[in-house]
Write an enzyme that holds these catalytic residues in place. Structure first.
Site, mmCIF file in Angstrom:
data_model
loop_
_atom_site.group_PDB
_atom_site.id
_atom_site.type_symbol
_atom_site.label_atom_id
_atom_site.label_comp_id
_atom_site.label_asym_id
_atom_site.label_seq_id
_atom_site.Cartn_x
_atom_site.Cartn_y
_atom_site.Cartn_z
ATOM 1 N N HIS A 136 -40.693 -3.530 -24.204
ATOM 2 C CA HIS A 136 -40.701 -4.656 -25.134
ATOM 3 C C HIS A 136 -40.823 -5.984 -24.395
ATOM 4 O O HIS A 136 -41.655 -6.821 -24.752
ATOM 5 C CB HIS A 136 -39.414 -4.633 -25.966
ATOM 6 C CG HIS A 136 -39.247 -5.829 -26.847
ATOM 7 N ND1 HIS A 136 -39.731 -5.897 -28.126
ATOM 8 C CD2 HIS A 136 -38.644 -7.033 -26.618
ATOM 9 C CE1 HIS A 136 -39.445 -7.082 -28.656
ATOM 10 N NE2 HIS A 136 -38.772 -7.781 -27.760
ATOM 11 N N GLU A 137 -40.015 -6.182 -23.364
ATOM 12 C CA GLU A 137 -40.014 -7.468 -22.669
ATOM 13 C C GLU A 137 -41.312 -7.700 -21.896
ATOM 14 O O GLU A 137 -41.857 -8.808 -21.903
ATOM 15 C CB GLU A 137 -38.802 -7.554 -21.726
ATOM 16 C CG GLU A 137 -37.456 -7.504 -22.424
ATOM 17 C CD GLU A 137 -37.266 -8.616 -23.449
ATOM 18 O OE1 GLU A 137 -37.934 -9.666 -23.338
ATOM 19 O OE2 GLU A 137 -36.470 -8.431 -24.379
ATOM 20 N N HIS A 140 -44.118 -8.984 -24.105
ATOM 21 C CA HIS A 140 -44.155 -10.431 -24.369
ATOM 22 C C HIS A 140 -45.058 -11.132 -23.354
ATOM 23 O O HIS A 140 -45.852 -12.016 -23.705
ATOM 24 C CB HIS A 140 -42.748 -11.029 -24.292
ATOM 25 C CG HIS A 140 -41.931 -10.846 -25.530
ATOM 26 N ND1 HIS A 140 -42.368 -11.238 -26.773
ATOM 27 C CD2 HIS A 140 -40.683 -10.322 -25.716
ATOM 28 C CE1 HIS A 140 -41.433 -10.969 -27.680
ATOM 29 N NE2 HIS A 140 -40.406 -10.410 -27.061
ATOM 30 N N GLU A 199 -42.068 -10.825 -31.759
ATOM 31 C CA GLU A 199 -41.141 -9.714 -31.549
ATOM 32 C C GLU A 199 -41.736 -8.399 -32.058
ATOM 33 O O GLU A 199 -41.637 -7.360 -31.408
ATOM 34 C CB GLU A 199 -39.810 -10.000 -32.245
ATOM 35 C CG GLU A 199 -39.001 -11.107 -31.608
ATOM 36 C CD GLU A 199 -38.596 -10.793 -30.179
ATOM 37 O OE1 GLU A 199 -38.187 -9.642 -29.915
ATOM 38 O OE2 GLU A 199 -38.690 -11.683 -29.319
#
Length: 274
Positions: A136-137, A140, A199
């Site tokens: 997920h990070e 970004h 997100e």
């Protein structure tokens, strides 16, 4: 041309000529600040952060962060190369650090600079949970969300200047009301939903990356269920409309729908889940 028209002309030109297509999202997005400026600044800030915080090294947990991080990196490169984007990450300088902190958090700066706080490890529990977080990070950064938010912030400032000019001849009270309304409208109508969409994009990309890396994407749901339980134990979360993150329930529901797609994408690289 008066100042008001000049402001809105600048806004229009900025939007039209400062867009870039991202391979992971397929979208043309704002890129008012180039990566040639963002990445060196991010690297400097990352180095400074590491000098000001306690980095955990040599432990099994720290090694685990690096191992999983490298697998996510390799998955991203594999996907990019397979889709005709060789060299897309050539300016990235990957690092994976575990930092001593009670905060339940992790982040990835533009350019692949990753930090995992030790406070999140009791919730990740295993490699699959950590892969959910890192996928997920990292997503970004891969989706250039930092660049987009900086660009949106610049446009918001220009827009505020335009509102100020438009009501400049009105009473002071009218000017204050107009500026307050503009701030609320852009925050709740623009910036927050903008962040929530980031997100959701990071969840989708991250799910695919963890699957290509060999981690069952179903474990992402298990991780977020643990996160939801932790949030409930620590107190109320903000209302979803006023949050930069989707609610835990929304996120979990969305991930469940995306799991078949992530598995299908991983299958293209020979990764099969029972």
């Amino acid at each position: 041309m008066n100042y008001k028209n000049l402001v809105f002309t600048i806004l229009f030109v900025a939007i039209v000529f400062s867009c870039a297509k991202n391979p992971f999202t397929g979208k043309s997005t704002l890129a008012l600040v180039p990566n040639s400026e963002i990445l060196p600044s991010a690297f400097q800030q990352y180095s400074q952060f590491l000098t000001e915080n306690k980095v955990i090294a040599g432990t099994s947990e720290a090694k685990n962060v690096e191992v999983v991080g490298k697998k996510i990196k390799a998955a991203a490169e594999k996907w990019l190369n397979a889709n005709g984007y060789e060299g897309y990450l050539k300016d990235y300088q990957w690092e994976y650090k575990l930092v001593n902190s009670k905060d339940v958090n992790a982040w990835c700066m533009p350019g692949g600079k990753i930090v995992v706080y030790s406070g999140i490890l009791p919730i990740t529990k295993n490699e699959a949970g950590l892969a959910t977080v890192l996928g997920h990070e990292v997503s970004h950064a891969l989706a250039n969300h930092g660049q987009q938010r900086m660009s949106a912030g610049l446009l918001q400032q220009l827009g505020a200047a335009g509102v100020g000019v438009a009501v400049g001849s009105k009473s002071e009270q009218t000017q204050q009301i107009a500026m307050t309304a503009y701030g609320a409208a852009t925050q709740y109508g623009g910036m927050l939903p903008f962040s929530r969409s980031h997100e959701s994009e990071a969840d989708k990309i991250g799910l695919t990356l963890m699957a290509i890396a060999g981690y069952n994407p179903e474990q992402a749901v298990v991780f977020w269920e643990r996160m939801a339980a932790n949030s409930s134990a620590s107190g109320k979360a903000p209302a979803e409309f006023a949050s930069t993150h989707p609610s835990d329930a929304t996120r979990i529901a969305d991930l469940k729908e995306l799991i078949p797609q992530a598995k299908a994408e991983a299958l293209k690289y020979g990764v099969v889940f029972k």
